[in-house]
Design a protein around this motif. Structure first.
Motif, PDB file in Angstrom:
ATOM      1  N   GLY A 143      -3.798   0.996  -4.122  1.00  0.00           N
ATOM      2  CA  GLY A 143      -2.996  -0.109  -4.641  1.00  0.00           C
ATOM      3  C   GLY A 143      -2.599  -1.082  -3.558  1.00  0.00           C
ATOM      4  O   GLY A 143      -2.572  -2.310  -3.773  1.00  0.00           O
TER       5      GLY A 143
ATOM      6  N   THR B  95      -5.415   1.373 -11.546  1.00  0.00           N
ATOM      7  CA  THR B  95      -5.525   0.941 -10.149  1.00  0.00           C
ATOM      8  C   THR B  95      -6.978   0.927  -9.701  1.00  0.00           C
ATOM      9  O   THR B  95      -7.423   0.004  -9.003  1.00  0.00           O
ATOM     10  CB  THR B  95      -4.701   1.869  -9.248  1.00  0.00           C
ATOM     11  OG1 THR B  95      -3.346   1.903  -9.707  1.00  0.00           O
ATOM     12  CG2 THR B  95      -4.729   1.407  -7.803  1.00  0.00           C
TER      13      THR B  95
ATOM     14  N   ASP C 130      -2.166   5.397  -4.463  1.00  0.00           N
ATOM     15  CA  ASP C 130      -1.091   4.537  -3.967  1.00  0.00           C
ATOM     16  C   ASP C 130      -1.585   3.672  -2.807  1.00  0.00           C
ATOM     17  O   ASP C 130      -1.239   2.486  -2.708  1.00  0.00           O
ATOM     18  CB  ASP C 130       0.093   5.388  -3.522  1.00  0.00           C
ATOM     19  CG  ASP C 130       0.796   6.050  -4.698  1.00  0.00           C
ATOM     20  OD1 ASP C 130       1.067   5.364  -5.692  1.00  0.00           O
ATOM     21  OD2 ASP C 130       1.060   7.266  -4.620  1.00  0.00           O
TER      22      ASP C 130
ATOM     23  N   GLY D  25       0.669   2.796  -7.474  1.00  0.00           N
ATOM     24  CA  GLY D  25      -0.656   2.768  -8.095  1.00  0.00           C
ATOM     25  C   GLY D  25      -1.151   4.141  -8.483  1.00  0.00           C
ATOM     26  O   GLY D  25      -2.141   4.264  -9.212  1.00  0.00           O
TER      27      GLY D  25
ATOM     28  N   LEU E 243       0.428  -5.695  -6.420  1.00  0.00           N
ATOM     29  CA  LEU E 243      -0.465  -4.910  -7.267  1.00  0.00           C
ATOM     30  C   LEU E 243      -0.285  -5.282  -8.734  1.00  0.00           C
ATOM     31  O   LEU E 243      -1.264  -5.523  -9.453  1.00  0.00           O
ATOM     32  CB  LEU E 243      -0.199  -3.414  -7.053  1.00  0.00           C
ATOM     33  CG  LEU E 243      -1.016  -2.461  -7.928  1.00  0.00           C
ATOM     34  CD1 LEU E 243      -2.502  -2.644  -7.714  1.00  0.00           C
ATOM     35  CD2 LEU E 243      -0.600  -1.008  -7.654  1.00  0.00           C
TER      36      LEU E 243
ATOM     37  N   GLU F 192      -2.992  -7.105 -11.341  1.00  0.00           N
ATOM     38  CA  GLU F 192      -3.394  -6.417 -12.566  1.00  0.00           C
ATOM     39  C   GLU F 192      -3.002  -7.216 -13.812  1.00  0.00           C
ATOM     40  O   GLU F 192      -3.768  -7.298 -14.767  1.00  0.00           O
ATOM     41  CB  GLU F 192      -2.776  -5.023 -12.601  1.00  0.00           C
ATOM     42  CG  GLU F 192      -3.367  -4.094 -11.545  1.00  0.00           C
ATOM     43  CD  GLU F 192      -2.666  -2.761 -11.444  1.00  0.00           C
ATOM     44  OE1 GLU F 192      -3.278  -1.809 -10.920  1.00  0.00           O
ATOM     45  OE2 GLU F 192      -1.500  -2.660 -11.882  1.00  0.00           O
TER      46      GLU F 192
ATOM     47  N   ASN G 107       4.892  -1.249  -1.427  1.00  0.00           N
ATOM     48  CA  ASN G 107       3.606  -0.584  -1.176  1.00  0.00           C
ATOM     49  C   ASN G 107       3.201  -0.635   0.289  1.00  0.00           C
ATOM     50  O   ASN G 107       2.606   0.317   0.810  1.00  0.00           O
ATOM     51  CB  ASN G 107       2.514  -1.222  -2.035  1.00  0.00           C
ATOM     52  CG  ASN G 107       2.537  -0.703  -3.458  1.00  0.00           C
ATOM     53  OD1 ASN G 107       3.118   0.330  -3.749  1.00  0.00           O
ATOM     54  ND2 ASN G 107       1.890  -1.436  -4.368  1.00  0.00           N
TER      55      ASN G 107
END
Length: 430
Positions: A232, A103, A229, A296, A243, A247, A202
């Motif tokens: 993220g 993250t 988190d 995250g 997220l 990634e 999230n």
């Protein structure tokens, strides 16, 4: 009763010697450029096999790579103790808090692109964070007891304003004041009760965190918690993607980390999941429970093959196969200690980087010899992190090596990663 603690002369001398060496800039750790002895690394076999036979861990995988080549790679024990399935190289492990490193790199990629600044207040991306308060616990007097002594009464939580906003850098450094509710005691910790209930994404989780008090003022204590988190969520806001999708597109797929993700939905992949011993099978959500929360801070799974790519990219300073993932200055900042002397950041008994380590953007950073005797193994500038499952990565650029331990053994993980690291550094020969 007054207690007097006496430091034995030998221990005091050792501590002072370590401090003096640090002050004088004396080197510590193995000599740079040493080579690993394959014969000495064989000690890993006996140790881990012993842990498996004793029922302390179900199994593990260890990869050690130096100068771009694997020096040691072995699987131990069982992938599933119930079925008797042996550990295999394609086993999938929960990496828990090692997720934080991924993250952090994703966020730093957005820093390189000018989408995020480390000095940005979190409220720029999550407006509700502008109203956060710090919880300060005190005992509220309720009068006097029968003999006239002041009764301290029940604890009460006062909410006080922030002295400065929480920044993106605070999230990366675990100095935001956001904590975890599942360790320690107190009214702030108790405020986290129920925070995992139900299904949420999230964005919704960030709003839950915004409603609980901070444990301390930003920038004052290294406090392990949900900072990653929230980071993220900032990646999502700044990138316009989830997220995982950010990634996947920008880090995981280009690196070839094709099994690193938040949830396992393919039955064939679920069958490769490394299960813990019965005593470690907790009821909290894991990557076999498909929800909307892409944590995250602790939600990913991965394989040793994926981490071979990840470790080599880190060892190379943020590049692999001609592709740059982090600019050199960003990588240097990520792997520098930002919470050492003079920063105003305190440490308590829950300082998980450990003896001799500071902390960078998502990684523990070896900054000094430490005060324990013998000195913990490792090299100046070494970066590392581990997880509640026992997944552990160490990257040592001074020795051009990295190693990864993968296991799903919450209760038995520490002896394994401690012993493996010592064997590795004892095996370095000039």
């Amino acid at each position: 009763m007054t207690r007097i603690f006496v430091i034995l002369p030998a221990l005091l001398a050792a501590i002072l010697s370590s401090a003096s060496a640090l002050a004088d800039g004396a080197p510590f750790g193995p000599p740079p450029g040493a080579t690993l002895s394959v014969e000495k690394l064989a000690s890993i076999d006996g140790f881990i096999n012993g842990e498996v036979e004793a029922g302390r861990v179900p199994g593990a995988i260890v990869l050690i790579q130096q100068h771009g080549q694997p020096v040691y790679f072995k699987c131990f024990g069982k992938r599933d103790v119930d079925s008797g399935a042996p550990m295999t190289a394609d086993a999938i492990f929960p990496i828990h808090s090692v997720t934080k490193t991924i993250t952090s790199i994703a966020a730093l990629m957005l820093v390189d692109r000018g989408k995020i600044a480390l000095t940005d207040p979190v409220s720029k991306y999550i407006p509700s964070f502008a109203g956060m308060k710090v919880g300060v616990e005190r005992q509220e007097a309720t009068g006097k007891d029968p003999i006239g002594k002041e009764d301290s009464g029940k604890p009460k939580l006062d909410l006080v304003p922030l002295r400065r906003p929480i920044t993106v850098a605070d999230l990366m450094l675990q100095t935001s004041g956001i904590t975890y509710g599942f360790y320690g005691q107190g009214l702030v910790k108790a405020a986290y009760d129920g925070i995992y209930l139900g299904d949420f994404d999230n964005a919704q989780f960030a709003e839950r965190i915004a409603k609980v008090p901070l444990a301390e003022q930003p920038g004052t204590l290294w406090d392990y918690g949900h900072s990653a988190d929230i980071l993220g969520r900032i990646v999502e806001v700044a990138s316009g993607q989830s997220l995982y999708q950010f990634e996947k597109d920008n880090l995981l797929d280009p690196l070839g980390m094709t099994t690193t993700r938040f949830f396992l939905t393919d039955p064939a992949e679920r069958a490769r999941y490394a299960t813990p011993l019965p005593r470690d099978r907790h009821v909290e959500r894991n990557s076999l429970d498909v929800t909307r929360w892409e944590s995250g801070g602790g939600g990913m799974v991965s394989t040793i093959a994926d981490f071979a790519r990840y470790g080599q990219m880190l060892l190379n300073g943020g590049t692999l196969d001609g592709r740059t993932y982090l600019a050199p200055k960003t990588f240097a900042a990520m792997t520098s200690d930002h919470i050492g002397p003079g920063t105003g950041v305190a440490r308590n008994i829950y300082y998980y980087p450990g003896d001799g380590f500071g902390y960078g953007y998502g990684f523990g950073i070896r900054s000094n010899p430490g005060v324990n005797m013998p000195t913990p193994p490792g090299s100046p500038g070494e970066i590392k992190w581990d997880s509640a499952s026992g997944v552990y990565i160490v990257v040592d650029r001074a020795e051009d090596l990295f190693f990864v331990v993968m296991q799903n053994s919450p209760s038995g993980r520490i002896p394994v990663i401690t012993a493996v690291k010592k064997i590795i550094y004892d095996a370095l020969e000039k």
